[in-house]
Design a protein around this motif. Structure first.
Motif, PDB file in Angstrom:
ATOM      1  N   THR A 104      68.953  60.614 -11.341  1.00  0.00           N
ATOM      2  CA  THR A 104      68.080  61.146 -10.296  1.00  0.00           C
ATOM      3  C   THR A 104      68.122  62.665 -10.291  1.00  0.00           C
ATOM      4  N   LEU A 105      66.949  63.268 -10.432  1.00  0.00           N
ATOM      5  CA  LEU A 105      66.790  64.715 -10.344  1.00  0.00           C
ATOM      6  C   LEU A 105      66.133  65.029  -9.012  1.00  0.00           C
ATOM      7  N   THR A 106      66.831  65.786  -8.176  1.00  0.00           N
ATOM      8  CA  THR A 106      66.311  66.132  -6.856  1.00  0.00           C
ATOM      9  C   THR A 106      65.949  67.607  -6.821  1.00  0.00           C
ATOM     10  N   ILE A 107      64.718  67.896  -6.430  1.00  0.00           N
ATOM     11  CA  ILE A 107      64.230  69.267  -6.305  1.00  0.00           C
ATOM     12  C   ILE A 107      63.910  69.492  -4.834  1.00  0.00           C
ATOM     13  N   ASP A 108      64.561  70.465  -4.242  1.00  0.00           N
ATOM     14  CA  ASP A 108      64.403  70.723  -2.813  1.00  0.00           C
ATOM     15  C   ASP A 108      63.320  71.774  -2.600  1.00  0.00           C
ATOM     16  N   LEU A 109      62.128  71.325  -2.243  1.00  0.00           N
ATOM     17  CA  LEU A 109      61.011  72.241  -2.044  1.00  0.00           C
ATOM     18  C   LEU A 109      61.247  73.174  -0.867  1.00  0.00           C
ATOM     19  N   SER A 110      61.963  72.712   0.136  1.00  0.00           N
ATOM     20  CA  SER A 110      62.227  73.572   1.297  1.00  0.00           C
ATOM     21  C   SER A 110      63.121  74.734   0.912  1.00  0.00           C
ATOM     22  N   LEU A 111      64.040  74.514  -0.037  1.00  0.00           N
ATOM     23  CA  LEU A 111      64.901  75.602  -0.483  1.00  0.00           C
ATOM     24  C   LEU A 111      64.168  76.549  -1.429  1.00  0.00           C
ATOM     25  N   ILE A 112      63.222  76.033  -2.192  1.00  0.00           N
ATOM     26  CA  ILE A 112      62.374  76.927  -2.992  1.00  0.00           C
ATOM     27  C   ILE A 112      61.577  77.836  -2.064  1.00  0.00           C
ATOM     28  N   ARG A 113      61.053  77.276  -0.996  1.00  0.00           N
ATOM     29  CA  ARG A 113      60.330  78.091  -0.022  1.00  0.00           C
ATOM     30  C   ARG A 113      61.274  79.099   0.636  1.00  0.00           C
ATOM     31  N   ALA A 114      62.515  78.693   0.890  1.00  0.00           N
ATOM     32  CA  ALA A 114      63.495  79.618   1.466  1.00  0.00           C
ATOM     33  C   ALA A 114      63.788  80.759   0.500  1.00  0.00           C
ATOM     34  N   ASN A 115      63.880  80.438  -0.800  1.00  0.00           N
ATOM     35  CA  ASN A 115      64.090  81.500  -1.790  1.00  0.00           C
ATOM     36  C   ASN A 115      62.909  82.450  -1.842  1.00  0.00           C
ATOM     37  N   TYR A 116      61.709  81.911  -1.694  1.00  0.00           N
ATOM     38  CA  TYR A 116      60.524  82.769  -1.655  1.00  0.00           C
ATOM     39  C   TYR A 116      60.614  83.734  -0.471  1.00  0.00           C
ATOM     40  N   ARG A 117      61.086  83.240   0.661  1.00  0.00           N
ATOM     41  CA  ARG A 117      61.215  84.105   1.841  1.00  0.00           C
ATOM     42  C   ARG A 117      62.285  85.167   1.631  1.00  0.00           C
ATOM     43  N   ILE A 118      63.371  84.808   0.964  1.00  0.00           N
ATOM     44  CA  ILE A 118      64.430  85.786   0.663  1.00  0.00           C
ATOM     45  C   ILE A 118      63.869  86.927  -0.175  1.00  0.00           C
ATOM     46  N   LEU A 119      63.138  86.578  -1.211  1.00  0.00           N
ATOM     47  CA  LEU A 119      62.576  87.599  -2.100  1.00  0.00           C
ATOM     48  C   LEU A 119      61.463  88.379  -1.421  1.00  0.00           C
ATOM     49  N   SER A 120      60.696  87.696  -0.600  1.00  0.00           N
ATOM     50  CA  SER A 120      59.611  88.373   0.114  1.00  0.00           C
ATOM     51  C   SER A 120      60.160  89.448   1.038  1.00  0.00           C
ATOM     52  N   ALA A 121      61.301  89.175   1.654  1.00  0.00           N
ATOM     53  CA  ALA A 121      61.912  90.155   2.551  1.00  0.00           C
ATOM     54  C   ALA A 121      62.376  91.386   1.790  1.00  0.00           C
ATOM     55  N   MET A 122      62.636  91.240   0.492  1.00  0.00           N
ATOM     56  CA  MET A 122      63.073  92.364  -0.327  1.00  0.00           C
ATOM     57  C   MET A 122      61.908  93.138  -0.926  1.00  0.00           C
ATOM     58  N   ALA A 123      60.728  92.576  -0.860  1.00  0.00           N
ATOM     59  CA  ALA A 123      59.590  93.128  -1.603  1.00  0.00           C
ATOM     60  C   ALA A 123      58.958  94.341  -0.958  1.00  0.00           C
ATOM     61  N   ILE A 136      55.527  72.306  -6.770  1.00  0.00           N
ATOM     62  CA  ILE A 136      56.176  73.558  -6.381  1.00  0.00           C
ATOM     63  C   ILE A 136      55.142  74.623  -6.047  1.00  0.00           C
ATOM     64  N   ALA A 137      54.083  74.734  -6.846  1.00  0.00           N
ATOM     65  CA  ALA A 137      53.042  75.719  -6.546  1.00  0.00           C
ATOM     66  C   ALA A 137      52.372  75.417  -5.208  1.00  0.00           C
ATOM     67  N   THR A 138      52.202  74.146  -4.905  1.00  0.00           N
ATOM     68  CA  THR A 138      51.618  73.777  -3.613  1.00  0.00           C
ATOM     69  C   THR A 138      52.531  74.203  -2.471  1.00  0.00           C
ATOM     70  N   ALA A 139      53.835  73.968  -2.639  1.00  0.00           N
ATOM     71  CA  ALA A 139      54.801  74.385  -1.605  1.00  0.00           C
ATOM     72  C   ALA A 139      54.802  75.899  -1.444  1.00  0.00           C
ATOM     73  N   LEU A 140      54.715  76.617  -2.564  1.00  0.00           N
ATOM     74  CA  LEU A 140      54.699  78.078  -2.489  1.00  0.00           C
ATOM     75  C   LEU A 140      53.399  78.582  -1.864  1.00  0.00           C
ATOM     76  N   TYR A 141      52.304  77.899  -2.162  1.00  0.00           N
ATOM     77  CA  TYR A 141      51.037  78.249  -1.520  1.00  0.00           C
ATOM     78  C   TYR A 141      51.169  78.119  -0.006  1.00  0.00           C
ATOM     79  N   GLN A 142      51.785  77.042   0.437  1.00  0.00           N
ATOM     80  CA  GLN A 142      51.975  76.824   1.873  1.00  0.00           C
ATOM     81  C   GLN A 142      52.880  77.898   2.482  1.00  0.00           C
ATOM     82  N   GLU A 143      53.719  78.502   1.631  1.00  0.00           N
ATOM     83  CA  GLU A 143      54.598  79.576   2.102  1.00  0.00           C
ATOM     84  C   GLU A 143      53.879  80.923   2.082  1.00  0.00           C
ATOM     85  N   GLY A 144      52.671  80.965   1.499  1.00  0.00           N
ATOM     86  CA  GLY A 144      51.890  82.193   1.504  1.00  0.00           C
ATOM     87  C   GLY A 144      51.608  82.794   0.149  1.00  0.00           C
TER      88      GLY A 144
END
Length: 377
Positions: free
Chosen positions: A8-27, A48-56
């Protein structure tokens, strides 16, 4: 009775979105895009692209035309409705490999934006714009020292001396790519930055994109107008040799499918590369190099069972590997027990280091046989 024999490979989309927010705060004032090439480094570009789109996120980078078309079509289907309100698919999909004579019309049909890497590509795109009597969007990629893709110095001079070459282009950005950004102290980072500044003086009105994941952490001088993280979004450490500032988004587990007691002096797996030096309890896991697990970890890698480390013994084969569970508490060893291959105890970066490679390669090699779970919270 135990669970089906499936890793089982688990990909946490909520944490990918959290990483996007971390980097966005640095941008700072820069736009934060996302590199989703190679199927989001093997993790699933559409979800993942859909989740990132939802994050902005609205700016996506892929490697090839085929990736771009698939993403364009899938994003259109997946984000057409959000919160029960119809929204427009206002994305920019940039193709890093650029355009050719045979596919220029496809770029135009699917509203894709090429990254122009040489004068020939520029002329192809400019010619199509002329034929359509319009301006077509593009990025100019300048080689500042990577010597992989990018317009070389002599061609940049030709463009600078012949501005009519750009007449058909709506230039969105000048971009370049750093060679040594994972080494924050390397002098080459600054040398490439200075070369880009020198080229930019000929195109002062055009915005700039330079920073990838690791470059973000080099400081604001490298951020410019559009930042292109990839690996950091997916939990790979963008600051090697320092604590990982990103969330770990990937976990991989495999069930124990066989248990055996092996006496001292017996060989395990192919080629007798491991001989037991004691009476040993071994567990077989249904994962091997066909699943992207590095064969290089034979007799040197490890897994975790209920927080306890267990070494890989013997040669990793196409579909299977064997671990020594002799020292694991007996109540934790049973058929169907889930074994952590990648996770909090053994991260993707640690596994890659032990295998003598980089986490990028590990992620992109993950196979199709895993049962995939996408977590959203």
């Amino acid at each position: 009775m135990f669970e089906p024999i499936k890793c089982t490979l688990t990909i946490d989309l909520s944490l990918i979105r959290a990483n996007y927010r971390i980097l966005s705060a640095m941008a700072n004032q820069a736009i934060l895009g996302a590199v989703v090439k190679a199927n989001c480094y093997g993790l699933g570009a559409v979800k993942i692209a859909t989740a990132l789109y939802q994050e902005g996120c609205r700016d996506f980078f892929v490697a090839t035309l085929d990736e771009a078309i698939e993403l364009q079509e899938s994003l259109g289907n997946n984000i057409a409705v959000t919160s029960n309100k119809l929204i427009s698919n206002s994305t920019n999909i940039f193709v890093l490999s650029g355009v050719s004579n045979t596919d220029a019309k496809d770029f135009d049909q699917y509203k894709l934006i090429p990254v122009l890497n040489n004068l020939a590509q520029l002329q192809i795109w400019n010619q199509l714009a002329s034929n359509k009597n319009t301006k077509l969007p593009a990025i100019l990629h300048f080689n500042t020292g990577m010597h992989r893709l990018g317009i070389p110095h002599e061609e940049i001079e030709i463009i600078q001396q012949n501005p009519n070459l750009l007449n058909g282009l709506e230039l969105l950005y000048i971009m370049s790519h750093l060679s040594t950004s994972t080494d924050a102290d390397h002098i080459y980072n600054r040398q490439q930055l200075e070369k880009l500044k020198n080229y930019r003086q000929y195109f002062p009105e055009i915005k700039v994109s330079l920073a990838n994941s690791s470059s973000i952490f080099l400081g604001a001088d490298y951020h410019y107008d559009l930042i292109r993280p990839g690996a950091a979004l997916y939990g790979i450490n963008p600051t090697p040799r320092q604590p990982n500032p990103m969330q770990h988004v990937v976990s991989l587990t495999a069930p124990i499918i066989q248990l055996q007691s092996v006496l001292t002096g017996n060989a395990i797996s192919y080629d007798m590369t491991f001989i037991t030096k004691r009476d040993t309890i071994i567990a077989t896991l249904p994962i091997g190099y066909a699943d992207g697990y590095p064969r290089a970890l034979s007799n040197r890698g490890k897994v975790y069972i209920a927080g306890h480390s267990a070494p890989i013994v013997g040669t990793i084969s196409m579909d299977l590997m064997v671990v020594d569970v002799t020292d694991i508490p007996s109540e934790q060893i049973f058929l169907g027990q889930q074994v952590e291959i990648i996770g909090d105890y053994y991260t993707i970066d640690q596994l890659a280091e032990d295998a003598g490679t980089i986490a990028y390669e590990i992620l992109t090699r993950l196979g199709k046989r895993y049962h995939r779970i996408y977590k959203t919270d």
